[in-house]
Motif scaffolding. Sequence first.
Motif, mmCIF file in Angstrom:
data_model
loop_
_atom_site.group_PDB
_atom_site.id
_atom_site.type_symbol
_atom_site.label_atom_id
_atom_site.label_comp_id
_atom_site.label_asym_id
_atom_site.label_seq_id
_atom_site.Cartn_x
_atom_site.Cartn_y
_atom_site.Cartn_z
ATOM 1 N N SER A 189 0.592 -1.421 -0.274
ATOM 2 C CA SER A 189 -0.033 0.114 0.013
ATOM 3 C C SER A 189 1.017 1.058 -0.164
ATOM 4 O O SER A 189 1.875 1.200 0.121
ATOM 5 C CB SER A 189 -0.637 -0.040 1.213
ATOM 6 N N GLY A 190 0.103 2.528 -0.818
ATOM 7 C CA GLY A 190 1.207 3.828 -0.454
ATOM 8 C C GLY A 190 0.105 4.367 -2.077
ATOM 9 O O GLY A 190 -0.730 4.415 -2.148
ATOM 10 N N LYS A 191 1.805 5.488 -1.518
ATOM 11 C CA LYS A 191 0.788 6.729 -2.554
ATOM 12 C C LYS A 191 1.405 6.253 -3.997
ATOM 13 O O LYS A 191 1.042 7.552 -5.259
ATOM 14 C CB LYS A 191 1.172 7.989 -1.983
ATOM 15 N N SER A 192 2.132 5.401 -4.081
ATOM 16 C CA SER A 192 3.095 6.087 -5.300
ATOM 17 C C SER A 192 2.219 4.441 -6.729
ATOM 18 O O SER A 192 1.801 4.015 -6.090
ATOM 19 C CB SER A 192 4.393 5.663 -5.875
ATOM 20 N N GLU A 193 2.429 4.573 -7.667
ATOM 21 C CA GLU A 193 0.653 3.845 -8.510
ATOM 22 C C GLU A 193 1.444 3.083 -9.753
ATOM 23 O O GLU A 193 3.045 3.664 -9.774
ATOM 24 C CB GLU A 193 -0.373 4.370 -9.066
ATOM 25 N N LEU A 194 1.381 2.121 -9.779
ATOM 26 C CA LEU A 194 2.099 1.065 -10.660
ATOM 27 C C LEU A 194 1.142 1.326 -11.539
ATOM 28 O O LEU A 194 0.385 1.363 -11.579
ATOM 29 C CB LEU A 194 2.077 -0.803 -10.118
ATOM 30 N N VAL A 195 2.220 1.389 -13.267
ATOM 31 C CA VAL A 195 1.070 1.191 -14.353
ATOM 32 C C VAL A 195 0.244 -0.307 -14.600
ATOM 33 O O VAL A 195 -0.124 0.377 -15.642
ATOM 34 C CB VAL A 195 3.021 0.725 -15.667
ATOM 35 N N ASP A 196 1.204 -1.387 -14.178
ATOM 36 C CA ASP A 196 0.064 -1.965 -13.690
ATOM 37 C C ASP A 196 -0.925 -2.522 -12.769
ATOM 38 O O ASP A 196 -1.090 -2.732 -12.190
ATOM 39 C CB ASP A 196 0.676 -3.292 -14.101
ATOM 40 N N HIS A 197 -2.075 -1.833 -13.135
ATOM 41 C CA HIS A 197 -3.036 -1.829 -11.927
ATOM 42 C C HIS A 197 -3.774 -3.243 -11.858
ATOM 43 O O HIS A 197 -4.517 -3.566 -10.736
ATOM 44 C CB HIS A 197 -4.686 -0.873 -12.427
ATOM 45 N N GLU A 198 -2.827 -4.016 -12.733
ATOM 46 C CA GLU A 198 -3.865 -5.851 -12.424
ATOM 47 C C GLU A 198 -2.955 -6.104 -11.547
ATOM 48 O O GLU A 198 -3.611 -7.407 -11.059
ATOM 49 C CB GLU A 198 -3.569 -6.454 -13.118
ATOM 50 N N LEU A 199 -2.355 -5.197 -11.202
ATOM 51 C CA LEU A 199 -1.509 -6.515 -9.770
ATOM 52 C C LEU A 199 -2.075 -5.574 -8.344
ATOM 53 O O LEU A 199 -2.364 -6.367 -7.412
ATOM 54 C CB LEU A 199 -0.392 -5.740 -9.784
ATOM 55 N N GLY A 200 -3.268 -4.694 -8.306
ATOM 56 C CA GLY A 200 -4.013 -4.171 -7.462
ATOM 57 C C GLY A 200 -2.831 -3.660 -6.062
ATOM 58 O O GLY A 200 -3.994 -3.817 -5.605
ATOM 59 N N PHE A 201 -2.331 -3.544 -6.657
ATOM 60 C CA PHE A 201 -1.385 -2.228 -5.614
ATOM 61 C C PHE A 201 -1.195 -1.128 -5.618
ATOM 62 O O PHE A 201 -0.958 -1.018 -6.610
ATOM 63 C CB PHE A 201 -0.425 -3.553 -3.998
ATOM 64 N N SER A 202 -1.126 -0.758 -4.813
ATOM 65 C CA SER A 202 -0.153 1.050 -5.015
ATOM 66 C C SER A 202 1.092 0.416 -3.943
ATOM 67 O O SER A 202 1.045 -0.254 -3.278
ATOM 68 C CB SER A 202 -0.216 2.001 -5.031
ATOM 69 N N THR A 203 1.967 1.449 -4.253
ATOM 70 C CA THR A 203 3.667 1.046 -2.707
ATOM 71 C C THR A 203 4.463 2.079 -2.490
ATOM 72 O O THR A 203 3.975 3.325 -2.464
ATOM 73 C CB THR A 203 3.926 -0.070 -3.663
ATOM 74 N N SER A 204 5.668 1.971 -2.413
ATOM 75 C CA SER A 204 6.001 3.372 -1.508
ATOM 76 C C SER A 204 6.524 3.569 -3.322
ATOM 77 O O SER A 204 7.016 3.381 -4.094
ATOM 78 C CB SER A 204 7.764 2.945 -0.818
#
Lengths: 439, 439
Positions: free
Chosen positions: A62-77
């Motif tokens: 969890s975190g405020k920085s988003e991954l290009v691939d939302h299929e992963l279903g989480f954001s992170t640091s």
Amino acid sequence: MATRTERLATWASGLQYDDIPQDVIQRTKDLFLDWFGCTIAGRHHPAVKAIAIFVQQMGPTSGKSELVDHELGFSTSPAFAALVNAASSHVVEQDDLHNRSIMHPATVIFPAALAVAQDLGANGRDFITACVVGYERFHSTATGGVIGVAAATARLLGLDSAAMLSSIGTAGTQAAGLWQFLLDATHSKQVHTGKACFDGIFAAYAAKSGLLGPKDVLEGPKGMGVALVPNTPIPSAIDTDLGLDWAVLGSSFKWHASCRHTHPSVDALLQIISTYGIKFEDIDSVVTRTYQAALDVLGLSGRGETIHQSKFNMGFVLAVTAQKGQALITDFTEEALQDASLREFQDRVKMELDEEINAAFPQKWQGKVIVTCKSGERYEQFVEYLKGDPQSPLTRTEIETKVKALAQYGQVKDTDRIQQIIARAWDLENQDSLREFWL
Amino acid sequence: MATRTERLATWASGLQYDDIPQDVIQRTKDLFLDWFGCTIAGRHHPAVKAIAIFVQQMGPTSGKSELVDHELGFSTSPAFAALVNAASSHVVEQDDLHNRSIMHPATVIFPAALAVAQDLGANGRDFITACVVGYERFHSTATGGVIGVAAATARLLGLDSAAMLSSIGTAGTQAAGLWQFLLDATHSKQVHTGKACFDGIFAAYAAKSGLLGPKDVLEGPKGMGVALVPNTPIPSAIDTDLGLDWAVLGSSFKWHASCRHTHPSVDALLQIISTYGIKFEDIDSVVTRTYQAALDVLGLSGRGETIHQSKFNMGFVLAVTAQKGQALITDFTEEALQDASLREFQDRVKMELDEEINAAFPQKWQGKVIVTCKSGERYEQFVEYLKGDPQSPLTRTEIETKVKALAQYGQVKDTDRIQQIIARAWDLENQDSLREFWL
């Protein structure tokens, strides 16, 4: 007496949005949108997936920085988001290039700055300023990229010039990256961009917390120049014309999907084809005259056994160009790799060193192609500037076309969302936040 | 035909605990406990704190891998735990050294293997096997350490030889580390060990998820040897005598708290002092004859303005040795840095290159010291092997003494807990788990 690196750090920590000329701001937005398309296009590559799994295992989910691939279903640091997004943005070989330094800046600067900006809640102007700083003065994607990332991140963190210098120093001592991967088509190019981001973000955040980095990491007697650059470029480039000569304006867009070192030849061949109405079947042989750096890099990937490798093989790239009349991302496919006529054409392409072209490189990425037809006719074409070069950048319409094609390649179904992101990029300086940016 | 690196990868992925000779296992435990002491001693250093804050900002603040400093109040993922613990274990300059490669293996191998073992729930035997693999064949702490970490981690993950090879390849392409920090007493040495751990763990976990690394990263034409080692050592060292010549047994313990390159001179000076009853005040000048590598490293840190730098200044180290009759961690203090008599003595120490000693290095770390007294008397002492060398390793009693002193330096109050950890290390092969290891 301040070192050159100290002067650079002082400039980088002090630059204000209002100091940046309007054309630099506009070009930054062009480069940013272009980078977005590349990132979307690469997101399903196995190297990107493997790095994303590492993030899932080692990072916060969890975190405020988003991954290009939302299929992963989480954001992170931010360090971890940038690690994945940078890897994704370099894999289809469509990202930009700073001509004089032969560096790909977008693929390291934007993923880091975006992830950090999302973490901090920075607005569009802070983001643009940090990216402009990150683009400056740093050479070679992996080894220089980490420093650009550290500078951009330090700028977003608002570090003073001493901490900026520590950030640059700690980045420099992590600088790494070997070309060995190109020989066996392995995944290190994605590691290089991803880790340049992670390591640069580490350098800046740790500098903020008091970690001291060497003060003269670029020019020092045990620094990067001595250790990593056998023919050290002119050190004055570190701090001359800061704020006058903008790296953003010296960067070029890639229109063709192959290694940039093939582009002068692709452009020249396309001109011959269109001017004289030559067809793939008409051509007996091609000689392409180029600079030494192209021979060095393009000589590493053998005949091009994978899609990625094939973009580094001059013969194959020109075969594709002749057959398709273009060399776009959709032209480099598994079918193309198996196409006997392309493979046969490939063997009839010869690279030669051209002393005049070589002397002008890397200020100019020129090329000359000589086509001999089966009929015996012979055509020659020289190109001084390439499509996408600073002297003839892509238009905004062309960038949008490219982004949409890349999004399609990346299997994006929601074209409205792409249109929204395009609109947001064109209005970047007025964005209050860069969160909720990805798909 | 397999490359040397492939043969190494096959050996590293196949080694079983029962294949390891008993003396190698016992020495691994000695080195492990020695490393534990170093790690505890460094935990309050500002560089370690800054890196720990980065972990708190970027990593998960829960996980199975423990940080050396429980004051932080969280555990994390193995890549992040190793990042901090490795930085902590190198900062007091008391960790071990592999003689022939001039590398500090403990400070990269143990933090990574311990953090990964805690994550996976591996037992003592798996841990020992991974550490023995990690110690093998990899040169230079930062640049080689990342490969050792990748191999040890890959072993714990149970990767096959192909994935082990990818792990080594991805590690190699991240290899980095510059000596520039020594010139201005900044914190990069801690970055180097911490990042070697992080990057090596990244390489192994990503390899498990399918990230391909270059297959011949050590010897290949664009690999580490060519790029990073100008006078490439004998490539046959990569795969000759695997399983016969154990790096664990070729590693030495540090008794003195200074740079290992000063130890031959410290040992020789101590022998002169004790044999002839010489006192600090009696000495007019000291000439110490050494090998070129010592001159190269010890020439970088100026007069030694910080505690860390002072351990790299031959004159200052010998001044401390003469004054205190030892050169332990408690002898390098802020007071010592300000001691005018030490500074004055320092100026009367001269280093000279000794061709014979130089020819034997790094197989032998020999030294010769010539002391001239104010009385005019002259004493000369040559040392062939050092205290802590493979030929005269520390006894278990000495290791325990050293660990307790390091724990005291690290402000550990709970001596019972240290005693428990010592007991656990001596019984390492029978531990079901390495969790709940730290204080």
